[in-house]
Design a protein around this motif. Structure first.
Motif, PDB file in Angstrom:
ATOM      1  N   THR A 344      -9.935  -8.416 -30.669  1.00  0.00           N
ATOM      2  CA  THR A 344     -10.044  -9.030 -29.342  1.00  0.00           C
ATOM      3  C   THR A 344      -8.683  -9.336 -28.728  1.00  0.00           C
ATOM      4  O   THR A 344      -8.585  -9.605 -27.536  1.00  0.00           O
ATOM      5  CB  THR A 344     -10.858 -10.331 -29.422  1.00  0.00           C
ATOM      6  OG1 THR A 344     -10.212 -11.237 -30.335  1.00  0.00           O
ATOM      7  CG2 THR A 344     -12.273 -10.053 -29.891  1.00  0.00           C
ATOM      8  N   LEU A 345      -7.641  -9.298 -29.531  1.00  0.00           N
ATOM      9  CA  LEU A 345      -6.308  -9.646 -29.045  1.00  0.00           C
ATOM     10  C   LEU A 345      -5.449  -8.424 -28.770  1.00  0.00           C
ATOM     11  O   LEU A 345      -4.469  -8.497 -28.032  1.00  0.00           O
ATOM     12  CB  LEU A 345      -5.587 -10.553 -30.069  1.00  0.00           C
ATOM     13  CG  LEU A 345      -6.270 -11.883 -30.402  1.00  0.00           C
ATOM     14  CD1 LEU A 345      -5.481 -12.626 -31.473  1.00  0.00           C
ATOM     15  CD2 LEU A 345      -6.407 -12.746 -29.156  1.00  0.00           C
ATOM     16  N   PHE A 346      -5.808  -7.308 -29.361  1.00  0.00           N
ATOM     17  CA  PHE A 346      -4.977  -6.106 -29.250  1.00  0.00           C
ATOM     18  C   PHE A 346      -5.220  -5.453 -27.891  1.00  0.00           C
ATOM     19  O   PHE A 346      -6.290  -4.933 -27.615  1.00  0.00           O
ATOM     20  CB  PHE A 346      -5.316  -5.124 -30.371  1.00  0.00           C
ATOM     21  CG  PHE A 346      -4.132  -4.328 -30.835  1.00  0.00           C
ATOM     22  CD1 PHE A 346      -3.302  -4.816 -31.821  1.00  0.00           C
ATOM     23  CD2 PHE A 346      -3.842  -3.094 -30.267  1.00  0.00           C
ATOM     24  CE1 PHE A 346      -2.207  -4.084 -32.262  1.00  0.00           C
ATOM     25  CE2 PHE A 346      -2.757  -2.358 -30.691  1.00  0.00           C
ATOM     26  CZ  PHE A 346      -1.933  -2.851 -31.696  1.00  0.00           C
ATOM     27  N   THR A 347      -4.211  -5.480 -27.033  1.00  0.00           N
ATOM     28  CA  THR A 347      -4.344  -4.953 -25.680  1.00  0.00           C
ATOM     29  C   THR A 347      -3.764  -3.549 -25.581  1.00  0.00           C
ATOM     30  O   THR A 347      -3.096  -3.066 -26.505  1.00  0.00           O
ATOM     31  CB  THR A 347      -3.605  -5.850 -24.682  1.00  0.00           C
ATOM     32  OG1 THR A 347      -2.198  -5.830 -24.985  1.00  0.00           O
ATOM     33  CG2 THR A 347      -4.124  -7.279 -24.743  1.00  0.00           C
ATOM     34  N   GLY A 348      -3.997  -2.922 -24.412  1.00  0.00           N
ATOM     35  CA  GLY A 348      -3.422  -1.607 -24.172  1.00  0.00           C
ATOM     36  C   GLY A 348      -1.919  -1.638 -24.196  1.00  0.00           C
ATOM     37  O   GLY A 348      -1.261  -0.737 -24.749  1.00  0.00           O
ATOM     38  N   ALA A 349      -1.325  -2.697 -23.607  1.00  0.00           N
ATOM     39  CA  ALA A 349       0.137  -2.823 -23.603  1.00  0.00           C
ATOM     40  C   ALA A 349       0.668  -2.964 -25.025  1.00  0.00           C
ATOM     41  O   ALA A 349       1.706  -2.389 -25.383  1.00  0.00           O
ATOM     42  CB  ALA A 349       0.545  -4.030 -22.759  1.00  0.00           C
ATOM     43  N   GLN A 350      -0.064  -3.729 -25.848  1.00  0.00           N
ATOM     44  CA  GLN A 350       0.369  -3.919 -27.233  1.00  0.00           C
ATOM     45  C   GLN A 350       0.256  -2.620 -28.021  1.00  0.00           C
ATOM     46  O   GLN A 350       1.120  -2.297 -28.840  1.00  0.00           O
ATOM     47  CB  GLN A 350      -0.464  -5.018 -27.895  1.00  0.00           C
ATOM     48  CG  GLN A 350       0.065  -5.440 -29.269  1.00  0.00           C
ATOM     49  CD  GLN A 350      -0.689  -6.628 -29.835  1.00  0.00           C
ATOM     50  OE1 GLN A 350      -1.497  -7.237 -29.135  1.00  0.00           O
ATOM     51  NE2 GLN A 350      -0.415  -6.961 -31.083  1.00  0.00           N
ATOM     52  N   LEU A 351      -0.803  -1.850 -27.765  1.00  0.00           N
ATOM     53  CA  LEU A 351      -0.955  -0.566 -28.450  1.00  0.00           C
ATOM     54  C   LEU A 351       0.183   0.374 -28.078  1.00  0.00           C
ATOM     55  O   LEU A 351       0.771   1.034 -28.942  1.00  0.00           O
ATOM     56  CB  LEU A 351      -2.297   0.071 -28.086  1.00  0.00           C
ATOM     57  CG  LEU A 351      -2.522   1.505 -28.599  1.00  0.00           C
ATOM     58  CD1 LEU A 351      -2.422   1.553 -30.124  1.00  0.00           C
ATOM     59  CD2 LEU A 351      -3.870   2.049 -28.132  1.00  0.00           C
ATOM     60  N   ALA A 352       0.517   0.435 -26.785  1.00  0.00           N
ATOM     61  CA  ALA A 352       1.613   1.303 -26.343  1.00  0.00           C
ATOM     62  C   ALA A 352       2.924   0.873 -26.981  1.00  0.00           C
ATOM     63  O   ALA A 352       3.679   1.716 -27.502  1.00  0.00           O
ATOM     64  CB  ALA A 352       1.726   1.266 -24.821  1.00  0.00           C
ATOM     65  N   SER A 353       3.211  -0.436 -26.977  1.00  0.00           N
ATOM     66  CA  SER A 353       4.463  -0.938 -27.558  1.00  0.00           C
ATOM     67  C   SER A 353       4.537  -0.660 -29.056  1.00  0.00           C
ATOM     68  O   SER A 353       5.565  -0.214 -29.566  1.00  0.00           O
ATOM     69  CB  SER A 353       4.594  -2.447 -27.305  1.00  0.00           C
ATOM     70  OG  SER A 353       4.665  -2.718 -25.934  1.00  0.00           O
ATOM     71  N   THR A 354       3.420  -0.917 -29.750  1.00  0.00           N
ATOM     72  CA  THR A 354       3.387  -0.706 -31.204  1.00  0.00           C
ATOM     73  C   THR A 354       3.553   0.769 -31.550  1.00  0.00           C
ATOM     74  O   THR A 354       4.300   1.129 -32.466  1.00  0.00           O
ATOM     75  CB  THR A 354       2.058  -1.231 -31.778  1.00  0.00           C
ATOM     76  OG1 THR A 354       1.908  -2.604 -31.443  1.00  0.00           O
ATOM     77  CG2 THR A 354       2.033  -1.091 -33.297  1.00  0.00           C
ATOM     78  N   ALA A 355       2.853   1.636 -30.809  1.00  0.00           N
ATOM     79  CA  ALA A 355       2.907   3.070 -31.094  1.00  0.00           C
ATOM     80  C   ALA A 355       4.302   3.644 -30.831  1.00  0.00           C
ATOM     81  O   ALA A 355       4.865   4.363 -31.669  1.00  0.00           O
ATOM     82  CB  ALA A 355       1.865   3.812 -30.254  1.00  0.00           C
ATOM     83  N   PHE A 356       4.878   3.320 -29.676  1.00  0.00           N
ATOM     84  CA  PHE A 356       6.210   3.846 -29.353  1.00  0.00           C
ATOM     85  C   PHE A 356       7.273   3.280 -30.290  1.00  0.00           C
ATOM     86  O   PHE A 356       8.258   3.957 -30.610  1.00  0.00           O
ATOM     87  CB  PHE A 356       6.562   3.531 -27.890  1.00  0.00           C
ATOM     88  CG  PHE A 356       6.043   4.539 -26.905  1.00  0.00           C
ATOM     89  CD1 PHE A 356       6.843   5.574 -26.449  1.00  0.00           C
ATOM     90  CD2 PHE A 356       4.738   4.461 -26.423  1.00  0.00           C
ATOM     91  CE1 PHE A 356       6.360   6.515 -25.540  1.00  0.00           C
ATOM     92  CE2 PHE A 356       4.245   5.382 -25.516  1.00  0.00           C
ATOM     93  CZ  PHE A 356       5.061   6.421 -25.072  1.00  0.00           C
ATOM     94  N   ALA A 357       7.100   2.022 -30.725  1.00  0.00           N
ATOM     95  CA  ALA A 357       8.082   1.399 -31.621  1.00  0.00           C
ATOM     96  C   ALA A 357       8.124   2.081 -32.983  1.00  0.00           C
ATOM     97  O   ALA A 357       9.121   1.958 -33.719  1.00  0.00           O
ATOM     98  CB  ALA A 357       7.765  -0.082 -31.782  1.00  0.00           C
TER      99      ALA A 357
END
Length: 474
Positions: A344-357
């Motif tokens: 419920t906390l994992f957002t699209g922005a967080q997914l993009a940041s995590t994946a690119f990182a």
């Protein structure tokens, strides 16, 4: 109040809106004789100019300004959100929406050029509001009440959407990505910087905006695309699995990554289409506003140029982002575990940041550059849309107050006061699409007929000598 707005937002962007836009894409594709096959010609036209044609900016200037407004956070965070909610299959449906959306972009711009007008200074004005006003005029020159309602509704909703979609949302996205990588920078400083950088451009009018966009948009898009290609090379061993997963999840009720991402076929279809429609803006009626300012010999020329915007924004940029994210998820199961732990906390922005990182050295810089550049140019592009709509509603005197409000809202979005504006602008986007799509469908026969003449019968260089009327008081 917020719950009510969220309910309205869910309703207006629900299945009915997706069916309306996607259905229009398919109908107009057939009606225009699959205009997508003229894409190579359209791309070539994008880089030509016609000094003798009537208009304020070049073919490419209009395209760059429209792309500036289109390639925004939806090209990165929107794709991530679609994958998170609809699974990898959403990438395919997003891409397909872009392919068919090309015909809608062509049709709406064709109609806008056909029915554009001039103000008292000789500057071009266009968009769905002027289509409604001119296309259905009676013989005595009056506009039916129902057409007037369509015109005013579009202009009002577009002006509201510009404040949120183009200003608050993008400023918030810029601040978020900067602060996440440089937490020592106060948000108010970022907000002031955004206000200054935006103000020095938008108060110069469409020529100033188009000049900046002509230089910045190609650079940022190519740089981001090349960065994505570098990541895909690094993810090379997982690329085939990622592409296979995208196609498999698009057509089968399979939840990818052990259920961590996505929830089956219908969710992939719904979120892929919704985010695709939002990212390329085909049918919203936004791009025709700036396309109407272009110097073009006839409506078909600029309509062809404009339709390449959907190709670049969704078929290329969003697709690249989608494959990058899915291949990174395949390569790094720990991201999947993190999503399962915080669903419920994992957002699209967080997914993009995590994946690119996860991509050493280049991943995070590419994401930061893409988000900041895309958001900044979106603020510029949408400022022009709002400018033209507020001019239609209240005249030239309203431009400066509106632009002051526009940059003020950008500051509020940057410092985190824009949550409600996000939802209001999302509703405005949907509501502006309705009168735009209706008028384009009503004129689809005319667009098809004149497209045959200009595009398919070899008359693309013909000059349309129909007089462009001057609108008093605008």
């Amino acid at each position: 109040m917020i719950e009510l707005l969220n309910t309205i937002d869910s309703f207006v962007w629900g299945p009915a809106m997706i069916a309306l836009l996607l259905g229009s894409h398919l109908f107009l594709t057939v009606k225009t004789g699959f205009i997508q096959r003229k894409l190579p010609k359209a791309i070539k036209l994008s880089f030509t100019s016609d000094a003798g044609a009537e208009g304020d900016i070049s073919h490419f200037g209009a395209l760059a300004t429209a792309l500036a407004a289109t390639i925004g956070t939806g090209s990165i965070v929107g794709v991530a959100t679609a994958i998170l909610a609809g699974g990898p299959g959403a990438v395919f449906w997003m891409w397909l929406t872009g392919v068919f959306g090309i015909a809608t972009k062509y049709s709406e711009v064709f109609a806008a050029i056909k029915y554009r007008v001039k103000d008292h200074k000789g500057e071009m004005l266009g968009g769905a509001m002027f289509i409604w006003e001119r296309a259905f005029k009676r013989r005595d020159g009056s506009t039916p009440w129902w057409a007037r309602i369509g015109a005013v509704a579009f202009a009002a909703f577009a002006a509201i959407a510009a404040i949120g979609t183009g200003s608050a949302v993008q400023a918030s996205a810029m601040t978020g990505i900067i602060v996440s990588n440089a937490p020592w920078i106060p948000v108010w400083i970022i907000g002031i910087a955004i206000v200054v950088l935006v103000s020095v451009v938008i108060f110069g009018g469409v020529e100033s905006i188009s000049k900046v966009c002509e230089k910045l948009v190609p650079f940022m898009a190519v740089a981001y695309a090349l960065g994505c290609v570098v990541i895909l090379v690094l993810n090379g061993p997982y690329l085939a699995d990622a592409v296979g997963l995208i196609f498999e999840c698009a057509f089968t009720p399979k939840a990818a990554f052990g259920g961590a991402v996505g929830s089956g076929l219908m969710m992939a279809l719904q979120f892929g289409c919704a985010r695709g429609l939002f990212s390329n803006e085909s049918g919203l009626g936004s791009a025709p506003i700036v396309a109407s300012a272009a110097a073009t010999r006839n409506p078909a020329q600029q309509a062809l140029v404009a339709m390449t915007g959907t190709f670049w924004s969704t078929v290329v940029i969003c697709a690249l982002t989608g494959v990058v994210l899915v291949s990174t998820l395949v390569a790094h199961p720990d991201i999947q575990a993190e999503i399962l732990a915080n669903p419920t906390l994992f957002t699209g922005a967080q997914l993009a940041s995590t994946a690119f990182a996860k991509i050493p050295f280049v991943g995070t810089p590419i994401l930061v550059f893409g988000m900041v550049a895309f958001s900044y140019t979106t603020i510029l592009g949408w400022s022009y849309y709002g400018n033209r709509c507020i001019t239609y509603l209240f005249g030239m005197k309203a431009i400066v107050p509106y632009e002051i409000l526009y940059v003020a809202v950008a500051f509020l979005g940057a410092i985190g006061v824009g949550d409600v504006v996000w939802t209001v602008s999302d509703i405005g986007n949907a509501l502006m699409a309705i009168p735009n799509i209706i008028v384009v469908l009503l004129l689809s026969g005319l667009v098809a007929r004149e497209t045959r003449h200009y595009v398919y019968e070899g008359n693309l260089d013909e000059v349309d000598e129909t007089p462009i009327p001057v609108v008093a008081g605008k």
